[in-house]
Design a protein around this motif. Structure first.
Motif, PDB file in Angstrom:
ATOM      1  N   TRP A 173      56.423 -44.364  -0.693  1.00 19.35           N
ATOM      2  CA  TRP A 173      55.228 -44.716  -1.465  1.00 19.35           C
ATOM      3  C   TRP A 173      55.616 -45.658  -2.603  1.00 19.35           C
ATOM      4  O   TRP A 173      56.484 -45.309  -3.419  1.00 19.35           O
ATOM      5  CB  TRP A 173      54.579 -43.458  -2.066  1.00 19.35           C
ATOM      6  N   LEU A 174      54.975 -46.786  -2.653  1.00 19.95           N
ATOM      7  CA  LEU A 174      55.279 -47.755  -3.712  1.00 19.95           C
ATOM      8  C   LEU A 174      53.972 -48.200  -4.369  1.00 19.95           C
ATOM      9  O   LEU A 174      53.093 -48.778  -3.721  1.00 19.95           O
ATOM     10  CB  LEU A 174      56.013 -48.962  -3.094  1.00 19.95           C
ATOM     11  N   HIS A 175      53.863 -47.921  -5.653  1.00 20.91           N
ATOM     12  CA  HIS A 175      52.651 -48.275  -6.407  1.00 20.91           C
ATOM     13  C   HIS A 175      52.964 -49.369  -7.414  1.00 20.91           C
ATOM     14  O   HIS A 175      53.772 -49.169  -8.317  1.00 20.91           O
ATOM     15  CB  HIS A 175      52.132 -47.055  -7.176  1.00 20.91           C
ATOM     16  N   LEU A 176      52.288 -50.493  -7.239  1.00 15.88           N
ATOM     17  CA  LEU A 176      52.502 -51.622  -8.153  1.00 15.88           C
ATOM     18  C   LEU A 176      51.176 -52.098  -8.749  1.00 15.88           C
ATOM     19  O   LEU A 176      51.082 -53.200  -9.271  1.00 15.88           O
ATOM     20  CB  LEU A 176      53.174 -52.770  -7.393  1.00 15.88           C
ATOM     21  N   ASP A 177      50.166 -51.280  -8.695  1.00 15.66           N
ATOM     22  CA  ASP A 177      48.839 -51.655  -9.197  1.00 15.66           C
ATOM     23  C   ASP A 177      48.880 -51.952 -10.697  1.00 15.66           C
ATOM     24  O   ASP A 177      49.700 -51.415 -11.420  1.00 15.66           O
ATOM     25  CB  ASP A 177      47.828 -50.508  -9.005  1.00 15.66           C
ATOM     26  N   GLY A 178      47.935 -52.766 -11.107  1.00 23.73           N
ATOM     27  CA  GLY A 178      47.744 -52.981 -12.534  1.00 23.73           C
ATOM     28  C   GLY A 178      48.912 -53.641 -13.237  1.00 23.73           C
ATOM     29  O   GLY A 178      49.166 -53.368 -14.406  1.00 23.73           O
ATOM     30  N   ASN A 179      49.649 -54.502 -12.521  1.00 25.25           N
ATOM     31  CA  ASN A 179      50.648 -55.312 -13.206  1.00 25.25           C
ATOM     32  C   ASN A 179      50.083 -56.716 -13.373  1.00 25.25           C
ATOM     33  O   ASN A 179      48.865 -56.893 -13.350  1.00 25.25           O
ATOM     34  CB  ASN A 179      51.952 -55.310 -12.395  1.00 25.25           C
ATOM     35  N   ARG A 180      50.937 -57.692 -13.544  1.00 21.03           N
ATOM     36  CA  ARG A 180      50.456 -59.068 -13.701  1.00 21.03           C
ATOM     37  C   ARG A 180      51.129 -59.956 -12.674  1.00 21.03           C
ATOM     38  O   ARG A 180      51.479 -61.089 -12.960  1.00 21.03           O
ATOM     39  CB  ARG A 180      50.789 -59.542 -15.109  1.00 21.03           C
ATOM     40  N   ILE A 181      51.327 -59.388 -11.497  1.00 22.66           N
ATOM     41  CA  ILE A 181      52.098 -60.100 -10.482  1.00 22.66           C
ATOM     42  C   ILE A 181      51.354 -61.344  -9.999  1.00 22.66           C
ATOM     43  O   ILE A 181      50.221 -61.260  -9.530  1.00 22.66           O
ATOM     44  CB  ILE A 181      52.409 -59.177  -9.281  1.00 22.66           C
ATOM     45  N   GLU A 182      52.017 -62.477 -10.132  1.00 18.97           N
ATOM     46  CA  GLU A 182      51.455 -63.753  -9.672  1.00 18.97           C
ATOM     47  C   GLU A 182      52.246 -64.311  -8.504  1.00 18.97           C
ATOM     48  O   GLU A 182      51.729 -65.056  -7.693  1.00 18.97           O
ATOM     49  CB  GLU A 182      51.503 -64.787 -10.805  1.00 18.97           C
ATOM     50  N   THR A 183      53.516 -63.960  -8.492  1.00 16.55           N
ATOM     51  CA  THR A 183      54.397 -64.523  -7.480  1.00 16.55           C
ATOM     52  C   THR A 183      55.098 -63.401  -6.728  1.00 16.55           C
ATOM     53  O   THR A 183      55.608 -62.467  -7.335  1.00 16.55           O
ATOM     54  CB  THR A 183      55.472 -65.399  -8.156  1.00 16.55           C
ATOM     55  N   VAL A 184      55.077 -63.522  -5.425  1.00 19.02           N
ATOM     56  CA  VAL A 184      55.756 -62.539  -4.582  1.00 19.02           C
ATOM     57  C   VAL A 184      56.706 -63.315  -3.685  1.00 19.02           C
ATOM     58  O   VAL A 184      56.320 -64.319  -3.086  1.00 19.02           O
ATOM     59  CB  VAL A 184      54.734 -61.777  -3.719  1.00 19.02           C
ATOM     60  N   GLN A 185      57.948 -62.833  -3.614  1.00 17.84           N
ATOM     61  CA  GLN A 185      58.945 -63.568  -2.832  1.00 17.84           C
ATOM     62  C   GLN A 185      59.647 -62.664  -1.836  1.00 17.84           C
ATOM     63  O   GLN A 185      59.834 -61.489  -2.095  1.00 17.84           O
ATOM     64  CB  GLN A 185      60.007 -64.165  -3.779  1.00 17.84           C
ATOM     65  N   GLY A 186      60.068 -63.248  -0.711  1.00 18.68           N
ATOM     66  CA  GLY A 186      60.912 -62.537   0.252  1.00 18.68           C
ATOM     67  C   GLY A 186      60.132 -61.656   1.207  1.00 18.68           C
ATOM     68  O   GLY A 186      58.929 -61.812   1.395  1.00 18.68           O
ATOM     69  N   SER A 187      60.833 -60.708   1.801  1.00 15.17           N
ATOM     70  CA  SER A 187      60.226 -59.760   2.739  1.00 15.17           C
ATOM     71  C   SER A 187      60.547 -58.356   2.252  1.00 15.17           C
ATOM     72  O   SER A 187      61.649 -58.096   1.794  1.00 15.17           O
ATOM     73  CB  SER A 187      60.833 -59.923   4.130  1.00 15.17           C
ATOM     74  N   LEU A 188      59.587 -57.488   2.404  1.00 15.58           N
ATOM     75  CA  LEU A 188      59.780 -56.128   1.917  1.00 15.58           C
ATOM     76  C   LEU A 188      60.469 -55.315   3.011  1.00 15.58           C
ATOM     77  O   LEU A 188      59.823 -54.809   3.912  1.00 15.58           O
ATOM     78  CB  LEU A 188      58.410 -55.553   1.556  1.00 15.58           C
ATOM     79  N   ARG A 189      61.765 -55.169   2.904  1.00 12.61           N
ATOM     80  CA  ARG A 189      62.496 -54.494   3.974  1.00 12.61           C
ATOM     81  C   ARG A 189      62.565 -52.986   3.701  1.00 12.61           C
ATOM     82  O   ARG A 189      63.595 -52.480   3.274  1.00 12.61           O
ATOM     83  CB  ARG A 189      63.900 -55.091   4.099  1.00 12.61           C
ATOM     84  N   LEU A 190      61.446 -52.342   3.896  1.00 11.40           N
ATOM     85  CA  LEU A 190      61.377 -50.906   3.618  1.00 11.40           C
ATOM     86  C   LEU A 190      60.765 -50.233   4.845  1.00 11.40           C
ATOM     87  O   LEU A 190      59.556 -50.044   4.932  1.00 11.40           O
ATOM     88  CB  LEU A 190      60.513 -50.653   2.381  1.00 11.40           C
ATOM     89  N   SER A 191      61.625 -49.889   5.769  1.00 10.88           N
ATOM     90  CA  SER A 191      61.121 -49.462   7.084  1.00 10.88           C
ATOM     91  C   SER A 191      60.435 -48.098   7.046  1.00 10.88           C
ATOM     92  O   SER A 191      59.706 -47.737   7.958  1.00 10.88           O
ATOM     93  CB  SER A 191      62.260 -49.442   8.098  1.00 10.88           C
ATOM     94  N   GLN A 192      60.667 -47.317   5.982  1.00 10.15           N
ATOM     95  CA  GLN A 192      60.019 -46.003   5.900  1.00 10.15           C
ATOM     96  C   GLN A 192      58.724 -46.032   5.088  1.00 10.15           C
ATOM     97  O   GLN A 192      58.050 -45.017   4.973  1.00 10.15           O
ATOM     98  CB  GLN A 192      60.961 -44.992   5.215  1.00 10.15           C
ATOM     99  N   LEU A 193      58.419 -47.173   4.510  1.00 13.06           N
ATOM    100  CA  LEU A 193      57.285 -47.231   3.576  1.00 13.06           C
ATOM    101  C   LEU A 193      55.970 -46.904   4.279  1.00 13.06           C
ATOM    102  O   LEU A 193      55.629 -47.461   5.303  1.00 13.06           O
ATOM    103  CB  LEU A 193      57.189 -48.617   2.930  1.00 13.06           C
ATOM    104  N   ASN A 194      55.237 -45.977   3.661  1.00  8.11           N
ATOM    105  CA  ASN A 194      54.002 -45.470   4.227  1.00  8.11           C
ATOM    106  C   ASN A 194      52.795 -46.015   3.481  1.00  8.11           C
ATOM    107  O   ASN A 194      51.783 -46.344   4.063  1.00  8.11           O
ATOM    108  CB  ASN A 194      54.066 -43.951   4.097  1.00  8.11           C
ATOM    109  N   LEU A 195      52.930 -46.081   2.155  1.00  4.54           N
ATOM    110  CA  LEU A 195      51.822 -46.546   1.321  1.00  4.54           C
ATOM    111  C   LEU A 195      52.307 -47.631   0.375  1.00  4.54           C
ATOM    112  O   LEU A 195      53.326 -47.468  -0.284  1.00  4.54           O
ATOM    113  CB  LEU A 195      51.260 -45.375   0.519  1.00  4.54           C
TER     114      LEU A 195
END
Ligand SMILES: *[C@@H]1O[C@H](CO)[C@@H](O)[C@H](O)[C@H]1NC(C)=O
Ligand SMILES: *[C@@H]1O[C@H](CO)[C@@H](O)[C@H](O)[C@H]1NC(C)=O
Ligand SMILES: *[C@@H]1O[C@H](CO)[C@@H](O)[C@H](O)[C@H]1NC(C)=O
Length: 511
Positions: A173-195
């Motif tokens: 589970w990865l929660h990144l809500d409510g930040n100020r993210i403008e730029t996203v780079q790369g690939s999210l290599r998290l094979s177990q990620l559910n949410l």
């Protein structure tokens, strides 16, 4: 005397019993169960004297500016540490080096600028939401091989380099809500990620393979960003996808055909002008696309669809062609569009439909052939001037009918008979012509226990012509006259108890 000696002995024994779990000042210690739990109040540092075998330490709501390794060194058994709302500005590097069994660390609502470094590799949950973290350092995350939940909501992160998270091989589970993210780079290599939740950032787009490695992802929230299109590499494992409040113009098979497990898709408040017909989402149950610019109802959707929300779009027409495949539909929300044409029997295949919201459209009559399953029908603020008995005759289960603010002067005489389950009838804001027939009808409905909005129908100040001058006085005269005319017949025989079934969660009685 023996007493003083005895008392001294008792006190020594008592002390001995507690000594292993001595409780520092300002703390409450619970020696229950198989472990020690300690909670401290109004402290400015981690208190000394906490029992060595303590497993849970709760220091929420304190003023501990800095968390230091020294203060924790005597507590090797800690598994669970809560330091939320504790005024923490800094966590010393390796502060938790002695805690090789630490699993849960809650640092929410503090003043951290960076993630703590050197956290134990045993950690499974790390909550650092509501801090002032602006950068994610790889060095702080690379060793957390057992971490399952990372909560980074409401910080100041502006750039997300996906590689920084690559070490979190067990993350679910990865929660990144409510930040100020403008730029996203790369690939999210998290094979177990559910949410994965990115709501309320400023993301205009994702790299083309950002989501590709997320083979276990089932829930993705991208609401409240600046996306102008649906990312085209969303994983086929997704079941829930929220795209609300972006700037997306179309939902297309090209980007979504792989989402064969998707059950819930929500894209409200975007700029949708098209939804591909026959969007290939075979398991879709909920589709929410209110507040867009759709002129045509999404058609040939999943046969499992139960809820379709298209309110506040620019729909003009509803036809059988759009709805024919929706055999499981329960709730259809079409309010606040510009619907003029509702084809007769357009919903004939939707034999489970319970809620139909058509308020704020341009309908001049009740659609013909609505399904018998209907429980609530909202037609307020249309332009209905006449109701035919045939339009009501199919609705044997209807409980709530809203006709507020239309152009009705009268109602069908047999309405009570046609709608045997009716329990609520909302009629105000129509130019009623208060004839004796209409007043009889009203009495019959009241007698049957039908709830009517403030009994608006032919009350003291009718809008209808015969009583337009003279108001109440004439109204009473009229009533007397009507009573004389009556032979007290048929209507009253229809009295019966109406039992209100089903919940009313989707219904609003307001304006
Ligand atoms: C879709 O769901 C089924 C049943 O839950 C599952 O077996 C399958 O692996 C899922 N598909 C993908 C692409 O994850
Ligand atoms: C109906 O839709 C219009 C524009 O689409 C919007 O401005 C208005 O607020 C909506 N009304 C309600 C009651 O939702
Ligand atoms: C009201 O109904 C009566 C009786 O049907 C009719 O004569 C009269 O014209 C109607 N008035 C209006 C304003 O429709």
């Amino acid at each position: 005397m023996m007493w003083p000696v005895l008392l001294a002995l008792v006190s020594i024994i008592l002390n001995l019993c507690i000594c292993n779990g001595a409780c520092p000042k300002k703390c409450v210690c619970d020696h229950g169960a198989a472990f020690q739990a300690v909670q401290c109040f109004r402290v400015q540092a981690i208190p000394s004297g906490i029992a060595r075998d303590t497993k849970k330490l709760n220091l929420a709501y304190n003023h501990i500016k800095e968390v230091k390794g020294r203060d924790l060194s005597g507590l090797p058994d800690l598994e669970d540490v809560v330091l939320s709302s504790a005024g923490v500005e800094q966590v010393e590097n390796n502060a938790f080096r002695a805690q090789s069994r630490l699993r849960y660390l809650d640092l929410q609502k503090n003043k951290l600028h960076l993630l703590p470094r050197g956290l134990p590799t045993s950690l499974e949950t790390l909550k650092v939401s509501y801090n002032q973290i602006h950068t994610l350092q790889e060095s702080a995350l690379e060793n957390l091989k057992k971490l399952r939940l990372l909560d980074l909501q409401n910080n100041y992160i502006t750039t997300l380099r996906a590689n920084v998270l690559s070490g979190l091989v067990k993350l679910e589970w990865l929660h990144l809500d409510g930040n100020r993210i403008e730029t996203v780079q790369g690939s999210l290599r998290l094979s177990q990620l559910n949410l994965l939740s990115f709501a309320s950032n400023r993301i205009p787009s994702f790299p083309s393979t950002f989501f590709t490695p997320l083979k276990s992802l089932t829930t993705l929230c991208l609401a409240g960003n600046l996306l102008s299109r649906v990312p085209n590499d969303l994983p086929g494992s997704l079941t829930l996808l929220s795209l609300d409040k972006n700037q997306i113009r179309s939902l297309r098979n090209r980007e979504m055909a792989q989402l064969r497990n998707l059950t819930s898709l929500s894209a409200s408040h975007n700029r949708l002008v098209t939804v591909d017909s026959a969007l290939r989402l075979p398991k879709l149950i909920f589709l929410e696309v209110p507040r867009n610019f759709l002129r045509v109802l999404p058609s040939r959707l999943s046969p499992r669809l139960e809820r379709l929300d298209c309110k506040q779009n620019a729909l003009q027409e509803v036809s059988f062609q759009h709805l024919s495949g929706m055999r499981e539909l329960r709730h259809l929300f079409l309010e606040n569009n510009t619907i003029k044409i509702f084809e007769a029997n357009a919903l004939r295949n939707s034999v489970h439909l319970a809620n139909l919201a058509l308020e704020q459209n341009f309908l001049s009559s009740i659609p013909d052939g609505l399904p018998e399953s209907l429980i609530r029908l909202d037609l307020k603020r249309n332009q209905i001037s006449v109701i035919q008995e045939s339009q009501l005759s199919s609705m044997r289960r209807l409980q709530v009918l809203n006709l507020r603010r239309n152009r009705l002067t009268t109602l069908p005489q047999h309405l009570p008979k046609l709608l045997p389950k009716l329990s609520t009838l909302i009629l105000d804001g129509n130019p009623w012509n208060c004839t004796c027939q209409l007043q009889r009808l009203k009495r019959a409905l009241v007698a049957r226990g039908v709830e009517m909005s403030n009994e608006e129908l032919c009350s003291e100040k009718p809008v209808g012509a015969p009583l337009s001058v003279g108001g109440e006085w004439r109204s009473h005269l009229m009533e007397d006259r009507c009573e004389e005319e009556e032979d007290g017949e048929d209507m009253r025989r229809e009295e019966q108890d109406v039992e209100i079934t089903d919940d009313e969660e989707y219904y609003d009685y307001d304006e």
